[in-house]
Scaffold this motif. Sequence first.
Motif, mmCIF file in Angstrom:
data_model
loop_
_atom_site.group_PDB
_atom_site.id
_atom_site.type_symbol
_atom_site.label_atom_id
_atom_site.label_comp_id
_atom_site.label_asym_id
_atom_site.label_seq_id
_atom_site.Cartn_x
_atom_site.Cartn_y
_atom_site.Cartn_z
ATOM 1 N N PRO A 301 0.819 -1.214 0.000
ATOM 2 C CA PRO A 301 0.000 0.000 0.000
ATOM 3 C C PRO A 301 0.856 1.268 0.000
ATOM 4 O O PRO A 301 2.087 1.204 0.061
ATOM 5 N N GLU A 302 0.162 2.378 -0.049
ATOM 6 C CA GLU A 302 0.841 3.667 -0.107
ATOM 7 C C GLU A 302 1.777 3.827 1.094
ATOM 8 O O GLU A 302 1.424 3.499 2.228
ATOM 9 N N GLY A 303 2.981 4.295 0.830
ATOM 10 C CA GLY A 303 3.963 4.527 1.875
ATOM 11 C C GLY A 303 4.940 3.382 2.082
ATOM 12 O O GLY A 303 5.969 3.561 2.739
ATOM 13 N N ILE A 304 4.634 2.213 1.520
ATOM 14 C CA ILE A 304 5.534 1.067 1.669
ATOM 15 C C ILE A 304 6.716 1.203 0.716
ATOM 16 O O ILE A 304 6.550 1.486 -0.476
ATOM 17 N N GLU A 305 7.903 1.003 1.264
ATOM 18 C CA GLU A 305 9.127 1.072 0.484
ATOM 19 C C GLU A 305 9.815 -0.284 0.492
ATOM 20 O O GLU A 305 9.565 -1.107 1.364
ATOM 21 N N GLY A 306 10.711 -0.505 -0.490
ATOM 22 C CA GLY A 306 11.505 -1.719 -0.457
ATOM 23 C C GLY A 306 11.570 -2.438 -1.779
ATOM 24 O O GLY A 306 11.329 -1.882 -2.847
ATOM 25 N N PHE A 307 11.855 -3.699 -1.695
ATOM 26 C CA PHE A 307 12.128 -4.571 -2.827
ATOM 27 C C PHE A 307 10.832 -4.973 -3.533
ATOM 28 O O PHE A 307 9.818 -5.249 -2.884
ATOM 29 N N SER A 308 10.865 -5.037 -4.864
ATOM 30 C CA SER A 308 9.703 -5.439 -5.653
ATOM 31 C C SER A 308 9.886 -6.863 -6.167
ATOM 32 O O SER A 308 10.672 -7.105 -7.087
ATOM 33 N N GLN A 341 7.721 2.212 6.718
ATOM 34 C CA GLN A 341 8.216 1.782 5.403
ATOM 35 C C GLN A 341 7.865 0.326 5.097
ATOM 36 O O GLN A 341 7.692 -0.053 3.952
ATOM 37 N N GLN A 342 7.815 -0.509 6.126
ATOM 38 C CA GLN A 342 7.428 -1.918 5.958
ATOM 39 C C GLN A 342 6.555 -2.328 7.143
ATOM 40 O O GLN A 342 6.893 -3.248 7.888
ATOM 41 N N SER A 343 5.431 -1.691 7.315
ATOM 42 C CA SER A 343 4.579 -1.903 8.479
ATOM 43 C C SER A 343 3.854 -3.244 8.395
ATOM 44 O O SER A 343 3.155 -3.538 7.418
ATOM 45 N N TYR A 344 3.994 -4.043 9.445
ATOM 46 C CA TYR A 344 3.331 -5.357 9.497
ATOM 47 C C TYR A 344 1.826 -5.243 9.278
ATOM 48 O O TYR A 344 1.277 -5.912 8.381
ATOM 49 N N PRO A 345 1.096 -4.437 10.054
ATOM 50 C CA PRO A 345 -0.360 -4.398 9.843
ATOM 51 C C PRO A 345 -0.759 -3.777 8.509
ATOM 52 O O PRO A 345 -1.742 -4.221 7.894
ATOM 53 N N ALA A 346 -0.013 -2.779 8.042
ATOM 54 C CA ALA A 346 -0.366 -2.158 6.765
ATOM 55 C C ALA A 346 -0.206 -3.161 5.625
ATOM 56 O O ALA A 346 -1.065 -3.247 4.726
ATOM 57 N N LEU A 347 0.874 -3.914 5.643
ATOM 58 C CA LEU A 347 1.084 -4.917 4.600
ATOM 59 C C LEU A 347 0.070 -6.045 4.705
ATOM 60 O O LEU A 347 -0.468 -6.499 3.683
ATOM 61 N N TRP A 351 -2.568 -7.255 1.685
ATOM 62 C CA TRP A 351 -2.705 -8.606 1.147
ATOM 63 C C TRP A 351 -4.134 -9.125 1.305
ATOM 64 O O TRP A 351 -4.684 -9.754 0.391
ATOM 65 N N LEU A 352 -4.746 -8.856 2.435
ATOM 66 C CA LEU A 352 -6.116 -9.316 2.655
ATOM 67 C C LEU A 352 -7.082 -8.681 1.671
ATOM 68 O O LEU A 352 -8.097 -9.288 1.299
ATOM 69 N N ASP A 353 -6.775 -7.487 1.209
ATOM 70 C CA ASP A 353 -7.634 -6.797 0.246
ATOM 71 C C ASP A 353 -7.480 -7.337 -1.170
ATOM 72 O O ASP A 353 -8.272 -6.964 -2.057
ATOM 73 N N GLN A 354 -6.490 -8.169 -1.422
ATOM 74 C CA GLN A 354 -6.256 -8.700 -2.780
ATOM 75 C C GLN A 354 -6.858 -10.091 -2.953
ATOM 76 O O GLN A 354 -6.434 -10.833 -3.835
ATOM 77 N N ASN A 355 -7.833 -10.443 -2.170
ATOM 78 C CA ASN A 355 -8.257 -11.837 -2.026
ATOM 79 C C ASN A 355 -9.746 -12.001 -2.333
ATOM 80 O O ASN A 355 -10.531 -12.382 -1.460
#
Length: 516
Positions: A301-308, A341-347, A351-355
């Motif tokens: 989601p918005e605000g997440i940074e890192g590896f793709s 940047q890599q928030s556990y609950p945000a991520l 994922w739950l929204d892609q299901n």
Amino acid sequence: MDVRMDTAHLQTEHGPRTQLNRRYMVLGATMGLLASTVLIVTVVFVTEGAHNDLPKVDPQSREFRGVWVATVENIDWPSNMSLSTEQQKSELVAILDRMVELNLNALVFQIRPTGDAFYDSQLEPWSYYLTGRQGAPPSPYYDPLQFAATECHKRGIQLHAWLNPYRARHKSANYTLPATNMARRFPQYAYVYDGYIWMDPGAADVQNHTYAVIIDVVRRYDVDAIHFDDYFYPYPAGGVDFPDNATFRAYQSTGGTMSKSDWRRDNVNKLIKRLYEGIHAEKPHVKFGISPFGIWKPGHPEGIEGFSQYDSLYADPKFWLEQGLVDYLAPQLYWMIDPPQQSYPALLDWWLDQNPLRRHVYTGNYLSRIFTSGWPVSELVNQVKISRERAGQMSLGNIMFSMKPFRDNISGVVDIFQSDVYGRPAIPPVMTWLDTQAPDPPTGVKAGTKEITWNRDQSGVVRAWAVYRQDQENTWGLVQVFGYNTTSVSVEAGTYMLRAVDRMGNESTDVIVKVS
């Protein structure tokens, strides 16, 4: 599971049914019962529309509680390559007994880390990490996967067979590959990359071999699931592109028009789809799950940074969820709760929204950070609680990487999880798109002196027995889960409910036993 990490990128090795609507009660005494002990057996059969009087069961009695047992580099098991057969067996039994102690219910067992086998295979060599020489069988001979399956099912634990599809040799090992290693079978598609030997996912020979290996496991072993982790195309190294130009040019020569990135993703997607269909065609009850890297793409989601992973591993787990090509997804959310940047609950929420098909989501948690990075155990406790809060959105459990902290009770994690996380047993949730047919209820149920007994299952349908105790009026808590070959349980005075559980997690109607 090997480990590489920075703040934005972390990778790890990780019969007929009775359909009646009736209730009956039998009162009596069995041989040897104390005079004050009364047996009340109530068998409840339910048909559609007759659910109002069903016992209310604690919702946490349904939860997936897994742990990865990594064999690559002897991370979790066996502890080293020189162990005897009996020492290997003893270590594995100790792991399973610790799982029972912790009320864990699924072993994710790495059986093919590097194009090799922790089982007796005609397609691939015995693992280097098992015997110290790839291709050498254990001596005295035994089959670790068969042994693990038997010992898991004795304890009512699921066995998820974890295979790595394309890695042919780990960078940390330098041994001669036997002729049966896939890199020797298909040398034109075996590339040295970042010190590893990696197979080309775009080659039909590699795809066919990987598929054949996995279907062979499904066909010959009593596994509950096939499991992949995050390794598809290799993690990029040193700015060097994966050397699959020849395969890509061959694709183009046949009229292919996809870009190289799309072609790579399509290669992976084709294998995933083929496996999902092939596994269920072979054995409909065997599940297929994948544990991808925890970030799909930065900004999601918005605000997440890192590896793709989408752009660099050419893995598209969002697509797999949307298309129903997995029975469960276990995104590796290997970060703390708070960092944005890599928030556990945000991520997890993303994922739950892609299901849309409501497949199961079992979060992957990095338990080993309590000794590699000094995380407090409370961080993991709170992560499990966050996952549970989203059960209505198909967040139905967790998988811990890896077994070592539990095995060695690092930082007192066993004691804390017993008291604060997994105080009672649980049964993995039912995958309703696969099967919802309940097994027949237990038969021959009797009460003895502080004991309940029942008949052994003769149908082959029952995988486990679930024993509930009435905590208060019409509320039941799961107190024991036993393997299929158990036929008795010691109990204190109280009212209990016994159910049969099949390999899909479906539970029978109830047999209620009151011992006083």
